[in-house]
Design a protein around this motif. Structure first.
Motif, PDB file in Angstrom:
ATOM      1  N   PRO A 198      -5.593   5.353   4.723  1.00 20.95           N
ATOM      2  CA  PRO A 198      -5.392   5.643   6.146  1.00 20.95           C
ATOM      3  C   PRO A 198      -4.867   4.418   6.909  1.00 20.95           C
ATOM      4  O   PRO A 198      -5.326   3.302   6.664  1.00 20.95           O
ATOM      5  N   GLN A 199      -3.913   4.673   7.804  1.00 21.29           N
ATOM      6  CA  GLN A 199      -3.329   3.592   8.597  1.00 21.29           C
ATOM      7  C   GLN A 199      -4.418   2.779   9.307  1.00 21.29           C
ATOM      8  O   GLN A 199      -4.309   1.561   9.462  1.00 21.29           O
TER       9      GLN A 199
ATOM     10  N   CYS B  11       0.810  -1.227   0.000  1.00 18.67           N
ATOM     11  CA  CYS B  11       0.000   0.000   0.000  1.00 18.67           C
ATOM     12  C   CYS B  11       0.844   1.278   0.000  1.00 18.67           C
ATOM     13  O   CYS B  11       0.306   2.364   0.161  1.00 18.67           O
ATOM     14  N   ARG B  12       2.164   1.160  -0.210  1.00 22.26           N
ATOM     15  CA  ARG B  12       2.994   2.348  -0.106  1.00 22.26           C
ATOM     16  C   ARG B  12       2.563   3.406  -1.130  1.00 22.26           C
ATOM     17  O   ARG B  12       2.235   3.084  -2.267  1.00 22.26           O
ATOM     18  N   LYS B  13       2.554   4.636  -0.684  1.00 22.87           N
ATOM     19  CA  LYS B  13       2.179   5.795  -1.500  1.00 22.87           C
ATOM     20  C   LYS B  13       0.745   5.739  -2.023  1.00 22.87           C
ATOM     21  O   LYS B  13       0.409   6.437  -2.975  1.00 22.87           O
ATOM     22  N   ARG B  14      -0.095   4.914  -1.456  1.00 22.77           N
ATOM     23  CA  ARG B  14      -1.480   4.845  -1.922  1.00 22.77           C
ATOM     24  C   ARG B  14      -2.401   5.718  -1.067  1.00 22.77           C
ATOM     25  O   ARG B  14      -3.591   5.773  -1.325  1.00 22.77           O
ATOM     26  N   GLU B  15      -1.847   6.360  -0.063  1.00 23.44           N
ATOM     27  CA  GLU B  15      -2.633   7.256   0.804  1.00 23.44           C
ATOM     28  C   GLU B  15      -3.890   6.592   1.363  1.00 23.44           C
ATOM     29  O   GLU B  15      -4.974   7.158   1.362  1.00 23.44           O
TER      30      GLU B  15
END
Ligand SMILES: [Zn+2]
Length: 176
Positions: free
Chosen positions: A85-86, A79-83
């Motif tokens: 929410p954590q 999910c990196r750089k996919r914005e």
């Protein structure tokens, strides 16, 4: 708790509070050696679960204790750089952990966990899904990956941002 930065044995708890969904306690800690701050989570683990991994070439099975952090790592990598929410990622991982714990088996295959992660990501974000699947399924031929990705690009439909990200991933895959 050992400091992850300098390996000093002791840290002080600075703050301690339940997470949003109340399934864990989040503790902010500070290393007594180097002063670095880090976070730990305390969670319920209903049973001891063992993960069975088959080696890629059909050799012996390996067994290791279930480790939530490993699922968290592969999910956040996908999910990196996919914005996203954590909180959504935490929910996804918690859902998978709950499914595993309620299956009633003391052992679960890494294959089953992989399928659960794929299911969860497919609903969350097509780009993350493709990234995870391309590693997990270990496409041996670039063509296999392109075929797979193009079906997802179709599924992403009119979402221009997702199409572009998928095409970018495809274009850079060969060079990695
Ligand atoms: Zn330290």
């Amino acid at each position: 708790m050992r400091c992850p930065f300098c390996a000093h044995e002791n840290s002080q708890v600075k703050d301690s509070r339940p997470t949003e969904d109340n399934t864990a306690i989040r503790r902010r800690r500070q290393c007594e050696g180097c002063g670095a701050r880090f976070t730990t989570f305390e969670r319920v683990q209903l049973r001891e679960i063992t993960v069975i991994k088959a080696s890629a070439h059909g050799g012996d099975l390996r067994r290791e204790p279930f480790d939530r952090a490993k699922i968290e790592q592969s999910v956040s990598l996908a999910c990196r750089k996919r914005e996203i929410p954590q909180e959504r990622l935490d929910q996804l991982v918690s859902g998978i952990q709950r499914q595993i714990e309620t299956m009633g088996d003391a052992e679960v295959s890494s294959h089953t966990i992989g399928e659960m992660v794929m299911d969860g990501l497919r609903q969350l974000d097509s780009v993350a899904y493709i990234r995870f699947a391309s590693v997990y399924r270990d496409f041996s031929e670039a063509r296999d990956f392109e075929e797979f990705a193009s079906t997802i690009v179709d599924a992403a439909g009119s979402d221009q941002n997702q199409r572009e990200q998928i095409q970018h991933d495809q274009a850079t895959k060969g060079k990695a």
